[in-house]
Design a protein around this motif. Structure first.
Motif, PDB file in Angstrom:
ATOM      1  N   ALA A   6      36.193  44.044  35.924  1.00  0.00           N
ATOM      2  CA  ALA A   6      35.467  44.248  34.757  1.00  0.00           C
ATOM      3  C   ALA A   6      33.708  43.849  34.644  1.00  0.00           C
ATOM      4  CB  ALA A   6      35.405  42.106  33.724  1.00  0.00           C
ATOM      5  N   LYS A  26      37.586  39.693  36.657  1.00  0.00           N
ATOM      6  CA  LYS A  26      35.986  39.725  36.738  1.00  0.00           C
ATOM      7  C   LYS A  26      35.566  40.966  37.534  1.00  0.00           C
ATOM      8  CE  LYS A  26      36.133  34.535  35.569  1.00  0.00           C
ATOM      9  NZ  LYS A  26      35.455  35.139  34.168  1.00  0.00           N
ATOM     10  N   LEU A  78      29.691  36.783  32.083  1.00  0.00           N
ATOM     11  CA  LEU A  78      31.250  37.044  32.726  1.00  0.00           C
ATOM     12  C   LEU A  78      31.793  35.992  33.487  1.00  0.00           C
ATOM     13  CD1 LEU A  78      31.569  40.823  33.426  1.00  0.00           C
ATOM     14  CD2 LEU A  78      32.459  39.443  31.360  1.00  0.00           C
ATOM     15  N   TRP A 132      31.266  46.554  33.221  1.00  0.00           N
ATOM     16  CA  TRP A 132      30.381  46.486  33.259  1.00  0.00           C
ATOM     17  C   TRP A 132      28.567  47.302  32.692  1.00  0.00           C
ATOM     18  CZ3 TRP A 132      28.296  45.323  28.721  1.00  0.00           C
ATOM     19  CH2 TRP A 132      26.497  44.430  27.855  1.00  0.00           C
ATOM     20  N   SER A 135      32.056  32.186  32.475  1.00  0.00           N
ATOM     21  CA  SER A 135      32.676  31.859  31.022  1.00  0.00           C
ATOM     22  C   SER A 135      33.271  30.914  31.088  1.00  0.00           C
ATOM     23  CB  SER A 135      33.641  33.474  31.005  1.00  0.00           C
ATOM     24  OG  SER A 135      34.717  33.526  31.860  1.00  0.00           O
ATOM     25  N   THR A 147      26.471  39.710  33.893  1.00  0.00           N
ATOM     26  CA  THR A 147      26.860  39.443  35.245  1.00  0.00           C
ATOM     27  C   THR A 147      27.557  37.984  35.236  1.00  0.00           C
ATOM     28  OG1 THR A 147      26.705  40.823  36.677  1.00  0.00           O
ATOM     29  CG2 THR A 147      27.213  39.113  37.457  1.00  0.00           C
TER      30      THR A 147
END
Length: 353
Positions: free
Chosen positions: A153, A150, A124, A157, A127, A121
């Protein structure tokens, strides 16, 4: 001469397993235990129901101020109703339960999943480097679409982490135990789940465990994302989340009450411990079982955290500081104080005008 003759050892054949530690005698004993398991299980659960009825009568007639609306009476009523349904719905067939109880009881993997989700986390969310976040302001709804991407994502994940850690754990137990028993048998085939207050098969309990863990990891992920946006520091965000998880792990190990011990992230992910017996909490005078309470709280945190993350991402600059940890803590506190002072000054000026 003078030596006592050795008693001949009875060697049982291995017609079925082919292994010395699983000879025919051991297999027969296991079969008889499986046949007797259903009668033993139903006898124990009937004792829970009967004891709950006795406790209800004692609460009504032995204690003057208690009535049916009290938490103590509601708890006993839930126990009676829950285990009565378990008796009606549970079906056990003779089988040596194997593998699944080891999988459900292995809680160490939960900590590694939490660490992996937190690390992913932070990577991501934080970033963007330097002034890259300013570019997102140039396009209409640029930051909103990025925040949504995000979020997807992060969801992916969490799913990947849960799948990989669960699959590798199942594979390790498979080699250690020699296989898994049927998914269609009741979870009560394992003695450690005799007191579980829900009628579930092994497969249903596995699905419930994975669903609760997924929800818990989603809640941790969105909270971590919000912390990252607020602190804007990789090291500080990681230290904050590790401290929070560590506190909840200590609560799970040494909590003085069941609510403190199990109504947290670590307790939710250790569902085999939480549901090993009947547990409920008092909420506004009502007795609420732990499982629906955990599901409601986890879903609420996940939804509110997602909305908060979208808002923060679209309204806060995301440049990452490369300063040291202590310096970043100091600057974060100073920034928050200055922000509060500016808001207070603006409000004061508006009131005077």
């Amino acid at each position: 001469k003078g030596q006592i003759p050795e008693e001949p050892q009875l060697i049982y054949p291995c017609n079925y397993s082919g292994k010395e530690d699983l000879n025919d005698d051991v297999l027969l004993r296991r079969l008889f235990d499986c046949v007797a398991r259903e009668d033993e299980y139903r006898s124990e659960v009937e004792q829970y129901v009967n004891q709950a009825k006795i406790n209800k009568d004692e609460l009504l007639y032995s204690y003057g101020g208690l009535d049916k609306s009290s938490f103590a009476y509601q708890k006993q009523a839930l126990i009676e109703h829950g285990y009565t349904q378990v008796l009606e719905q549970t079906q056990l067939f003779p089988e040596a339960g194997n593998g699944w109880n080891q999988l459900f009881a292995y809680d160490a993997v939960n900590i590694w999943m939490l660490l992996a989700v937190i690390a992913g986390t932070i990577t991501l969310v934080l970033s963007e480097q330097g002034n890259a976040s300013m570019i997102l302001r140039c396009s209409k709804k640029g930051r909103f679409h990025t925040a949504f991407a995000k979020s997807m994502a992060l969801l992916s994940w969490v799913f990947i982490v849960l799948f990989l850690f669960t699959a590798t754990t199942m594979l390790a137990i498979l080699f250690k135990s020699g296989g898994y028993s049927s998914l269609t048998n009741s979870i009560a085939i394992f003695e450690e789940y005799t007191a579980i207050p829900i009628a579930l098969t092994v497969g249903e309990f596995l699905g419930l465990t994975l669903a609760v863990r997924f929800l818990a990891l989603c809640a941790v992920s969105v909270v971590c994302a919000c912390v990252c946006i607020w602190l804007r520091s990789i090291s500080l965000s990681f230290a904050t989340m590790i401290t929070a998880i560590g506190i909840q792990y200590v609560m799970f190990l040494f909590g003085q009450t069941e609510s403190i011990q199990y109504l947290n992230i670590v307790g939710a992910m250790s569902l085999s411990s939480t549901l090993s017996t009947f547990r409920c909490a008092s909420l506004f005078g009502y007795a609420i079982e732990f499982l629906p309470l955990l599901l409601f709280c986890g879903l609420a945190v996940a939804i509110i955290g997602s909305i908060t993350f979208q808002y923060l991402f679209c309204n806060i600059r995301l440049s990452i500081s490369r300063r040291g940890l202590l310096t970043q803590v100091k600057l974060t506190l100073v920034t928050q104080i200055e922000l509060f002072q500016s808001k207070f000054t603006i409000n004061l000026t508006v009131k005077r005008s």
